[in-house]
Write a protein that holds these residues in place. Structure first.
Motif, mmCIF file in Angstrom:
data_model
loop_
_atom_site.group_PDB
_atom_site.id
_atom_site.type_symbol
_atom_site.label_atom_id
_atom_site.label_comp_id
_atom_site.label_asym_id
_atom_site.label_seq_id
_atom_site.Cartn_x
_atom_site.Cartn_y
_atom_site.Cartn_z
ATOM 1 N N VAL A 157 0.796 -1.235 0.000
ATOM 2 C CA VAL A 157 0.000 0.000 0.000
ATOM 3 C C VAL A 157 0.826 1.282 0.000
ATOM 4 N N ALA A 158 2.097 1.205 0.344
ATOM 5 C CA ALA A 158 2.920 2.417 0.463
ATOM 6 C C ALA A 158 3.402 2.889 -0.904
ATOM 7 N N ALA A 159 3.727 4.165 -0.981
ATOM 8 C CA ALA A 159 4.279 4.734 -2.206
ATOM 9 C C ALA A 159 5.631 4.101 -2.517
ATOM 10 N N THR A 160 5.941 4.012 -3.788
ATOM 11 C CA THR A 160 7.236 3.445 -4.201
ATOM 12 C C THR A 160 8.255 4.535 -4.532
ATOM 13 N N LYS A 161 7.766 5.777 -4.702
ATOM 14 C CA LYS A 161 8.651 6.904 -4.988
ATOM 15 C C LYS A 161 8.204 8.115 -4.167
ATOM 16 N N PRO A 162 9.128 9.001 -3.833
ATOM 17 C CA PRO A 162 8.742 10.214 -3.106
ATOM 18 C C PRO A 162 7.831 11.091 -3.954
ATOM 19 N N TYR A 163 6.949 11.843 -3.284
ATOM 20 C CA TYR A 163 6.115 12.815 -3.986
ATOM 21 C C TYR A 163 5.791 13.959 -3.037
ATOM 22 N N PRO A 164 5.554 15.153 -3.582
ATOM 23 C CA PRO A 164 5.310 16.328 -2.734
ATOM 24 C C PRO A 164 3.826 16.604 -2.519
ATOM 25 N N SER A 165 3.532 17.262 -1.403
ATOM 26 C CA SER A 165 2.232 17.885 -1.161
ATOM 27 C C SER A 165 2.559 19.309 -0.757
ATOM 28 N N PRO A 166 2.754 20.190 -1.742
ATOM 29 C CA PRO A 166 3.446 21.466 -1.515
ATOM 30 C C PRO A 166 2.717 22.440 -0.600
ATOM 31 N N GLY A 167 3.509 23.179 0.132
ATOM 32 C CA GLY A 167 3.043 24.291 0.955
ATOM 33 C C GLY A 167 4.200 25.263 1.098
ATOM 34 N N ARG A 168 4.037 26.252 1.970
ATOM 35 C CA ARG A 168 5.093 27.250 2.143
ATOM 36 C C ARG A 168 5.495 27.414 3.601
ATOM 37 N N GLY A 169 5.213 26.385 4.389
ATOM 38 C CA GLY A 169 5.532 26.478 5.804
ATOM 39 C C GLY A 169 6.623 25.506 6.218
ATOM 40 N N LEU A 187 -1.867 18.419 7.575
ATOM 41 C CA LEU A 187 -0.564 19.081 7.527
ATOM 42 C C LEU A 187 -0.593 20.291 6.595
ATOM 43 N N THR A 188 -1.216 20.144 5.422
ATOM 44 C CA THR A 188 -1.267 21.271 4.488
ATOM 45 C C THR A 188 -2.161 22.384 5.015
ATOM 46 N N LYS A 189 -3.199 22.043 5.797
ATOM 47 C CA LYS A 189 -4.024 23.074 6.429
ATOM 48 C C LYS A 189 -3.189 23.963 7.334
ATOM 49 N N ARG A 190 -2.139 23.378 7.906
ATOM 50 C CA ARG A 190 -1.259 24.119 8.812
ATOM 51 C C ARG A 190 -0.059 24.708 8.077
ATOM 52 N N GLY A 191 -0.153 24.755 6.744
ATOM 53 C CA GLY A 191 0.858 25.423 5.940
ATOM 54 C C GLY A 191 2.137 24.649 5.743
ATOM 55 N N CYS A 192 2.139 23.352 6.051
ATOM 56 C CA CYS A 192 3.370 22.575 5.933
ATOM 57 C C CYS A 192 3.703 22.271 4.475
ATOM 58 N N ASP A 193 4.977 22.265 4.183
ATOM 59 C CA ASP A 193 5.481 21.828 2.882
ATOM 60 C C ASP A 193 5.859 20.363 3.047
ATOM 61 N N ILE A 349 3.423 20.777 15.372
ATOM 62 C CA ILE A 349 3.931 22.049 14.850
ATOM 63 C C ILE A 349 4.626 22.833 15.960
ATOM 64 N N GLN A 350 4.078 22.798 17.153
ATOM 65 C CA GLN A 350 4.688 23.506 18.293
ATOM 66 C C GLN A 350 6.064 22.934 18.621
ATOM 67 N N LEU A 351 6.207 21.619 18.530
ATOM 68 C CA LEU A 351 7.518 21.008 18.777
ATOM 69 C C LEU A 351 8.525 21.411 17.712
ATOM 70 N N ILE A 352 8.062 21.523 16.468
ATOM 71 C CA ILE A 352 8.950 21.970 15.388
ATOM 72 C C ILE A 352 9.441 23.391 15.674
ATOM 73 N N ILE A 353 8.523 24.266 16.066
ATOM 74 C CA ILE A 353 8.892 25.650 16.382
ATOM 75 C C ILE A 353 9.854 25.694 17.570
ATOM 76 N N LYS A 354 9.583 24.876 18.566
ATOM 77 C CA LYS A 354 10.455 24.813 19.742
ATOM 78 C C LYS A 354 11.855 24.358 19.352
ATOM 79 N N ASN A 355 11.926 23.356 18.496
ATOM 80 C CA ASN A 355 13.229 22.845 18.075
ATOM 81 C C ASN A 355 13.980 23.861 17.230
ATOM 82 N N GLN A 356 13.252 24.571 16.362
ATOM 83 C CA GLN A 356 13.908 25.606 15.553
ATOM 84 C C GLN A 356 14.479 26.710 16.432
ATOM 85 N N GLY A 357 13.769 27.019 17.524
ATOM 86 C CA GLY A 357 14.270 28.026 18.464
ATOM 87 C C GLY A 357 15.566 27.576 19.129
ATOM 88 N N LYS A 358 15.617 26.287 19.462
ATOM 89 C CA LYS A 358 16.831 25.753 20.071
ATOM 90 C C LYS A 358 18.010 25.843 19.115
#
Length: 363
Positions: A157-169, A187-193, A349-358
């Protein structure tokens, strides 16, 4: 046309055929949701299963273009008490019967699904076969006892090649073990690339994508069948925020020293109450799993329990004490409902922001 369902214990149910007219074998499970049959049928986590819907009327709002969780359903059959021949909903594109015919998936209506559900609850999930009435029961039973289901469920059932679901976050890599479209939508609702990569992608290639966070998706089958993923998880959890869902939750637990066991009949449906042990709050969740993390195996690991099911007490969430990594067993994308679980995407998303701050402070 009359057809029958034969279980491996010898029980036979007679019903009326709808959908595809083919013989199929699979693991017979039950789903207790009142709605969401389209999402359940198209959920990759249901690979190889014959779905029994305990709600007495299925198909009453039809099939629409928006609520699919995958392009190609991978279930082996559908069992209902009554199927709606004339669905009514403004989004309806076709009936359930028409959709199952299109995908050549057999269905049986007129089954006493209450009796079947109670049988599964009593004896556990069983192998079953959908076949024509003229098939001899003894011959089908012999085939059921002899059949062995594949152990490469995720590969199917898994994808065999990478593919994008584009965003700008935030740059999020989703490791695909059978990902639901609902997860990508959240994830895309939250602006994730988002970049989706196959489950067997080398960890070096994932790191080369410079992810701000990594999500381990849901998927089908026994997590021990994808044990190679655990080494990848151990590396990633040290580097970036990590979030596991469903099978991803189980693999996260295994990677940190836990064991996972098969449940008697699993949790499949919506509105399962789960307690957040940190806040004491009860949330209602959508669930679809046949395996669970064994609680006694958590002792001595770096993991803590964060969520627990009120029906049965199974572990529904864990987190790492040293890294920005956590997971949930339920389906937080709420496809289908309940909506409460979506808050864990915000936590990711909050953990990502926290890690980026670190990282910025360290620089």
């Amino acid at each position: 046309m009359k057809r029958k369902l034969i279980l491996e214990d010898g029980t036979v149910f007679i019903g009326t055929s709808f959908g595809g007219n083919k013989d199929n074998m699979g693991e017979v499970v039950f789903n207790t949701s009142m709605t969401g049959y389209q999402e359940a049928i198209s959920d990759p986590s249901n690979y190889g299963q014959i779905l029994t819907f305990s709600y007495p009327l299925i198909g009453n709002y039809g099939i629409n273009r928006d609520d699919f969780e995958s392009i190609q359903p991978v279930i082996k059959g559908v069992i209902v008490k009554e199927v709606a021949d004339y669905p009514s909903n403004w989004r309806n594109n076709m009936s359930l019967d028409e959709y199952l015919k299109l995908k050549n998936i057999p269905g049986i209506a007129g089954i006493d699904t209450r009796m079947l559900t109670r049988l599964i609850r009593d004896k556990g999930t069983m192998k079953g076969a959908i076949c024509n009435l003229d098939e001899e029961d003894e011959v089908v039973l012999a085939k059921l006892k002899a059949i062995t289901f594949p152990v490469d469920e995720v590969k199917q059932v898994a994808a065999t090649k990478p593919y994008p679901s584009p965003g700008r976050g935030k740059n999020v890599v989703v490791v695909d073990f059978g990902v639901k479209h609902g997860i990508l939508r959240e994830l895309t609702k939250r602006g994730c690339d988002v970049t989706v990569v196959p489950y067997n992608t080398p960890v070096e290639e994932i790191c080369a994508l410079s992810p701000d966070g990594v999500l381990l998706s849901n998927g089908p089958g026994n997590p021990m069948h994808v044990e190679e993923a655990t080494a990848m998880i151990r590396v990633l959890q040290e580097k970036v925020p990590l979030f596991g869902i469903g099978l991803g939750h189980q693999l996260f637990a295994i990677a940190n020293g836990c064991t996972v066991e098969k449940m008697k009949f699993g949790h499949r449906g919506s509105s399962y109450p789960v307690k957040d042990l940190k806040t004491g709050k009860i949330i209602f969740t959508s669930q679809n799993h046949g395996y669970e993390v064994k609680e006694s195996s958590i002792d001595g690991t770096p993991l803590s329990i964060t969520h627990r099911a009120l029906n049965g007490g199974s572990i529904e969430g864990i987190e790492h004490r040293d890294y920005l990594a956590f997971s949930v067993q339920y389906q937080p994308e709420s496809s289908p409902g309940s909506e409460d679980g979506k808050i864990v995407f915000d936590r990711f998303i909050q953990l990502i922001i926290k890690n980026q701050g670190k990282v910025e402070n360290h620089a």
